[in-house]
Design an enzyme around this catalytic site. Structure first.
Site, PDB file in Angstrom:
ATOM      1  N   SER A  10       0.841  -1.203   0.000  1.00 34.97           N
ATOM      2  CA  SER A  10       0.000   0.000   0.000  1.00 34.97           C
ATOM      3  C   SER A  10       0.864   1.237   0.000  1.00 34.97           C
ATOM      4  O   SER A  10       1.656   1.452   0.929  1.00 34.97           O
ATOM      5  CB  SER A  10      -0.898   0.012   1.242  1.00 34.97           C
ATOM      6  OG  SER A  10      -1.393   1.328   1.430  1.00 34.97           O
ATOM      7  N   HIS A  35      -1.390  -1.313  -4.173  1.00 32.06           N
ATOM      8  CA  HIS A  35      -2.634  -0.925  -3.497  1.00 32.06           C
ATOM      9  C   HIS A  35      -2.659   0.597  -3.317  1.00 32.06           C
ATOM     10  O   HIS A  35      -1.729   1.182  -2.743  1.00 32.06           O
ATOM     11  CB  HIS A  35      -2.692  -1.634  -2.141  1.00 32.06           C
ATOM     12  CG  HIS A  35      -3.973  -1.481  -1.418  1.00 32.06           C
ATOM     13  ND1 HIS A  35      -5.100  -2.218  -1.715  1.00 32.06           N
ATOM     14  CD2 HIS A  35      -4.326  -0.677  -0.380  1.00 32.06           C
ATOM     15  CE1 HIS A  35      -6.090  -1.888  -0.898  1.00 32.06           C
ATOM     16  NE2 HIS A  35      -5.647  -0.945  -0.084  1.00 32.06           N
ATOM     17  N   ASP A  37      -4.749   3.667  -1.797  1.00 33.09           N
ATOM     18  CA  ASP A  37      -5.789   4.015  -0.829  1.00 33.09           C
ATOM     19  C   ASP A  37      -6.314   5.417  -1.086  1.00 33.09           C
ATOM     20  O   ASP A  37      -5.608   6.404  -0.882  1.00 33.09           O
ATOM     21  CB  ASP A  37      -5.221   3.937   0.593  1.00 33.09           C
ATOM     22  CG  ASP A  37      -5.056   2.494   1.055  1.00 33.09           C
ATOM     23  OD1 ASP A  37      -6.034   1.736   0.966  1.00 33.09           O
ATOM     24  OD2 ASP A  37      -3.947   2.143   1.489  1.00 33.09           O
ATOM     25  N   MET A  39      -8.882   8.215   0.066  1.00 36.29           N
ATOM     26  CA  MET A  39      -9.693   8.625   1.226  1.00 36.29           C
ATOM     27  C   MET A  39     -10.184  10.052   1.012  1.00 36.29           C
ATOM     28  O   MET A  39      -9.423  10.900   0.527  1.00 36.29           O
ATOM     29  CB  MET A  39      -8.856   8.569   2.503  1.00 36.29           C
ATOM     30  CG  MET A  39      -8.187   7.227   2.740  1.00 36.29           C
ATOM     31  SD  MET A  39      -7.329   7.183   4.307  1.00 36.29           S
ATOM     32  CE  MET A  39      -6.481   5.605   4.189  1.00 36.29           C
ATOM     33  N   HIS A  68      -8.531   1.231  -3.795  1.00 34.14           N
ATOM     34  CA  HIS A  68      -9.420   1.013  -2.645  1.00 34.14           C
ATOM     35  C   HIS A  68     -10.086   2.344  -2.307  1.00 34.14           C
ATOM     36  O   HIS A  68      -9.443   3.251  -1.760  1.00 34.14           O
ATOM     37  CB  HIS A  68      -8.563   0.490  -1.482  1.00 34.14           C
ATOM     38  CG  HIS A  68      -9.305   0.266  -0.206  1.00 34.14           C
ATOM     39  ND1 HIS A  68      -8.669   0.036   0.997  1.00 34.14           N
ATOM     40  CD2 HIS A  68     -10.646   0.221   0.065  1.00 34.14           C
ATOM     41  CE1 HIS A  68      -9.575  -0.132   1.947  1.00 34.14           C
ATOM     42  NE2 HIS A  68     -10.775  -0.015   1.408  1.00 34.14           N
ATOM     43  N   MET A  70     -12.129   4.550  -0.209  1.00 29.18           N
ATOM     44  CA  MET A  70     -12.724   4.810   1.112  1.00 29.18           C
ATOM     45  C   MET A  70     -13.377   6.185   1.039  1.00 29.18           C
ATOM     46  O   MET A  70     -12.886   7.174   1.594  1.00 29.18           O
ATOM     47  CB  MET A  70     -11.636   4.739   2.190  1.00 29.18           C
ATOM     48  CG  MET A  70     -11.201   3.306   2.476  1.00 29.18           C
ATOM     49  SD  MET A  70      -9.616   3.211   3.312  1.00 29.18           S
ATOM     50  CE  MET A  70      -8.534   3.369   1.901  1.00 29.18           C
ATOM     51  N   MET A 139     -11.441  -5.507   5.808  1.00 37.44           N
ATOM     52  CA  MET A 139     -10.622  -4.578   6.591  1.00 37.44           C
ATOM     53  C   MET A 139     -10.255  -5.245   7.922  1.00 37.44           C
ATOM     54  O   MET A 139     -11.127  -5.706   8.657  1.00 37.44           O
ATOM     55  CB  MET A 139     -11.386  -3.282   6.880  1.00 37.44           C
ATOM     56  CG  MET A 139     -11.578  -2.346   5.690  1.00 37.44           C
ATOM     57  SD  MET A 139     -10.075  -1.897   4.789  1.00 37.44           S
ATOM     58  CE  MET A 139      -9.041  -1.212   6.085  1.00 37.44           C
ATOM     59  N   GLY A 144      -8.646   4.277   7.384  1.00 38.80           N
ATOM     60  CA  GLY A 144      -8.307   5.693   7.542  1.00 38.80           C
ATOM     61  C   GLY A 144      -6.819   5.960   7.683  1.00 38.80           C
ATOM     62  O   GLY A 144      -6.337   6.990   7.235  1.00 38.80           O
ATOM     63  N   PHE A 145      -6.123   5.031   8.294  1.00 39.49           N
ATOM     64  CA  PHE A 145      -4.708   5.297   8.575  1.00 39.49           C
ATOM     65  C   PHE A 145      -3.875   4.021   8.462  1.00 39.49           C
ATOM     66  O   PHE A 145      -4.367   2.933   8.774  1.00 39.49           O
ATOM     67  CB  PHE A 145      -4.541   5.883   9.983  1.00 39.49           C
ATOM     68  CG  PHE A 145      -5.276   7.178  10.153  1.00 39.49           C
ATOM     69  CD1 PHE A 145      -4.691   8.377   9.763  1.00 39.49           C
ATOM     70  CD2 PHE A 145      -6.573   7.195  10.660  1.00 39.49           C
ATOM     71  CE1 PHE A 145      -5.393   9.573   9.879  1.00 39.49           C
ATOM     72  CE2 PHE A 145      -7.284   8.392  10.776  1.00 39.49           C
ATOM     73  CZ  PHE A 145      -6.684   9.588  10.390  1.00 39.49           C
ATOM     74  N   GLY A 146      -2.624   4.203   8.058  1.00 32.38           N
ATOM     75  CA  GLY A 146      -1.685   3.089   8.071  1.00 32.38           C
ATOM     76  C   GLY A 146      -1.115   2.909   9.471  1.00 32.38           C
ATOM     77  O   GLY A 146      -1.321   3.747  10.352  1.00 32.38           O
ATOM     78  N   GLY A 147      -0.432   1.819   9.680  1.00 36.82           N
ATOM     79  CA  GLY A 147       0.311   1.616  10.925  1.00 36.82           C
ATOM     80  C   GLY A 147      -0.508   1.212  12.133  1.00 36.82           C
ATOM     81  O   GLY A 147      -0.021   1.271  13.265  1.00 36.82           O
ATOM     82  N   ASP A 177      -6.688  -6.292   4.560  1.00 35.17           N
ATOM     83  CA  ASP A 177      -6.047  -4.971   4.542  1.00 35.17           C
ATOM     84  C   ASP A 177      -5.987  -4.375   5.943  1.00 35.17           C
ATOM     85  O   ASP A 177      -7.022  -4.069   6.534  1.00 35.17           O
ATOM     86  CB  ASP A 177      -6.867  -4.067   3.605  1.00 35.17           C
ATOM     87  CG  ASP A 177      -6.250  -2.697   3.392  1.00 35.17           C
ATOM     88  OD1 ASP A 177      -5.145  -2.438   3.903  1.00 35.17           O
ATOM     89  OD2 ASP A 177      -6.897  -1.882   2.710  1.00 35.17           O
ATOM     90  N   GLY A 178      -4.767  -4.205   6.448  1.00 38.70           N
ATOM     91  CA  GLY A 178      -4.557  -3.493   7.706  1.00 38.70           C
ATOM     92  C   GLY A 178      -3.816  -4.328   8.735  1.00 38.70           C
ATOM     93  O   GLY A 178      -4.248  -5.431   9.081  1.00 38.70           O
ATOM     94  N   GLY A 179      -2.668  -3.807   9.158  1.00 41.96           N
ATOM     95  CA  GLY A 179      -1.915  -4.486  10.211  1.00 41.96           C
ATOM     96  C   GLY A 179      -1.289  -5.795   9.784  1.00 41.96           C
ATOM     97  O   GLY A 179      -0.959  -6.642  10.623  1.00 41.96           O
ATOM     98  N   GLY A 199       1.170  -1.971   4.148  1.00 42.60           N
ATOM     99  CA  GLY A 199       1.711  -0.628   3.952  1.00 42.60           C
ATOM    100  C   GLY A 199       2.970  -0.424   4.760  1.00 42.60           C
ATOM    101  O   GLY A 199       4.092  -0.501   4.241  1.00 42.60           O
ATOM    102  N   SER A 200       2.792  -0.212   6.061  1.00 47.72           N
ATOM    103  CA  SER A 200       3.964   0.104   6.880  1.00 47.72           C
ATOM    104  C   SER A 200       4.953  -1.044   6.962  1.00 47.72           C
ATOM    105  O   SER A 200       6.163  -0.819   6.998  1.00 47.72           O
ATOM    106  CB  SER A 200       3.527   0.568   8.274  1.00 47.72           C
ATOM    107  OG  SER A 200       2.542  -0.274   8.796  1.00 47.72           O
TER     108      SER A 200
HETATM  109  C1  DX5 Z   1      -6.131   1.711   5.831  1.00 46.93           C
HETATM  110  C2  DX5 Z   1      -5.760   1.362   4.408  1.00 46.93           C
HETATM  111  C3  DX5 Z   1      -4.664   0.386   4.317  1.00 46.93           C
HETATM  112  C4  DX5 Z   1      -3.353   0.842   4.909  1.00 46.93           C
HETATM  113  C5  DX5 Z   1      -2.716  -0.365   5.513  1.00 46.93           C
HETATM  114  O1  DX5 Z   1      -7.318   2.397   5.860  1.00 46.93           O
HETATM  115  O2  DX5 Z   1      -6.866   0.849   3.694  1.00 46.93           O
HETATM  116  O3  DX5 Z   1      -4.478  -0.056   2.966  1.00 46.93           O
HETATM  117  O4  DX5 Z   1      -2.476   1.396   3.980  1.00 46.93           O
HETATM  118  O5  DX5 Z   1      -1.593   0.056   6.208  1.00 46.93           O
HETATM  119  P1  DX5 Z   1      -0.830  -0.899   7.213  1.00 46.93           P
HETATM  120  O6  DX5 Z   1      -0.353  -2.090   6.411  1.00 46.93           O
HETATM  121  O7  DX5 Z   1       0.281  -0.051   7.723  1.00 46.93           O
HETATM  122  O8  DX5 Z   1      -1.804  -1.298   8.274  1.00 46.93           O
HETATM  123 ZN    ZN Z   2      -6.489  -0.111   1.677  1.00 49.50          ZN
END
Ligand code: DX5
Ligand code: ZN
Length: 220
Positions: A10, A35, A37, A39, A68, A70, A139, A144-147, A177-179, A199-200
């Site tokens: 991502s 990917h 994102d 938003m 994606h 959002m 999800m 909304g946020f990475g990490g 997607d996420g974490g 992502g992170s």
């Molecule tokens: C969050 C995004 C994810 C995000 C994942 O709303 O949809 O795609 O980039 O980031 P990580 O892998 O850091 O959780």
């Molecule tokens: Zn995403």
């Protein structure tokens, strides 16, 4: 389900001042999808990028772009991303009253269609959609946020979706997607996830290419 595990880094966690270099790095390093994102500051409390970025990314990578959305009001905006060159467009069930119509619109443009649900949304909303869409994006954090940290109820929710798919004789890609990192990837792959968004865990790693291999191979 239960095919080769694919990875979609991502770009939310990439270096936006060096986005081209980061995307080239993961593209050459074996990313299956990129990917993207999107938003809007309404559906989620964050604002990221738009169709101009998708159009620009399309010029620098052959890896398919997994967009994606959002966003609220996807009925109006889906076409922007299709015209910009998205290879798949995923909309949120929470953002529309007619996900099936959006799936049809995405297919009419020749792209893959995805539907996503937030962690608190009942998986039953996907019944009636799993046999129409190409991918289901689960999800595993609040969008909304990475990490953020992986939500532990996700594996059980994936099992629920896999059961829905079996009942409908459908076989969409199951994307999570996420974490996602080398520790959490095996938990979702074991339940039938095919495509892992990270992502992170990729872009904040010292070696993003090695990180992708680790996440993909963590369950083997
Ligand atoms: C969050 C995004 C994810 C995000 C994942 O709303 O949809 O795609 O980039 O980031 P990580 O892998 O850091 O959780
Ligand atoms: Zn995403």
């Amino acid at each position: 389900m239960f095919g080769k595990t694919c990875i979609a880094p991502s770009i939310l966690s990439a270096d936006f001042m060096n986005l081209g270099a980061d995307v080239r790095l993961v593209s050459e390093g074996g990313a299956d999808w990129i990917h993207v994102d999107v938003m809007d500051g309404h559906f989620v409390p964050n604002l990221t990028i738009g169709p101009a970025h998708v159009k620009a990314l399309k010029k620098i990578t052959d890896v398919p772009l997994d967009v994606h959305l959002m966003i609220d009001n996807p009925e109006v905006q889906v076409s922007w991303y299709l015209e910009a060159g998205a290879d798949s467009v995923t909309i949120h069930c929470e953002a529309t009253d007619d996900a099936a119509a959006l799936i049809d619109a995405i297919h009419a443009a020749g792209a893959k269609a995805g539907v996503s649900i937030n962690p608190e949304t009942d998986t039953s909303v996907l019944a009636g959609l799993v046999d129409k869409c190409d991918l289901v994006l689960m999800m595993s954090v609040h969008p909304g946020f990475g990490g953020q940290s992986f939500i532990e109820s996700t594996p059980e929710r994936i099992t629920q979706v896999v059961e829905l798919c079996k009942a409908a004789d459908a076989n969409p890609i199951i994307e999570v997607d996420g974490g996602i990192n080398a520790k959490t990837a095996p938990l979702v792959v074991a339940r039938g996830a095919d495509l892992l968004v990270a992502g992170s865990a990729v872009f904040k790693a010292a070696d993003p290419v090695a990180a992708m291999a680790q996440i993909r191979g963590a369950h083997e």
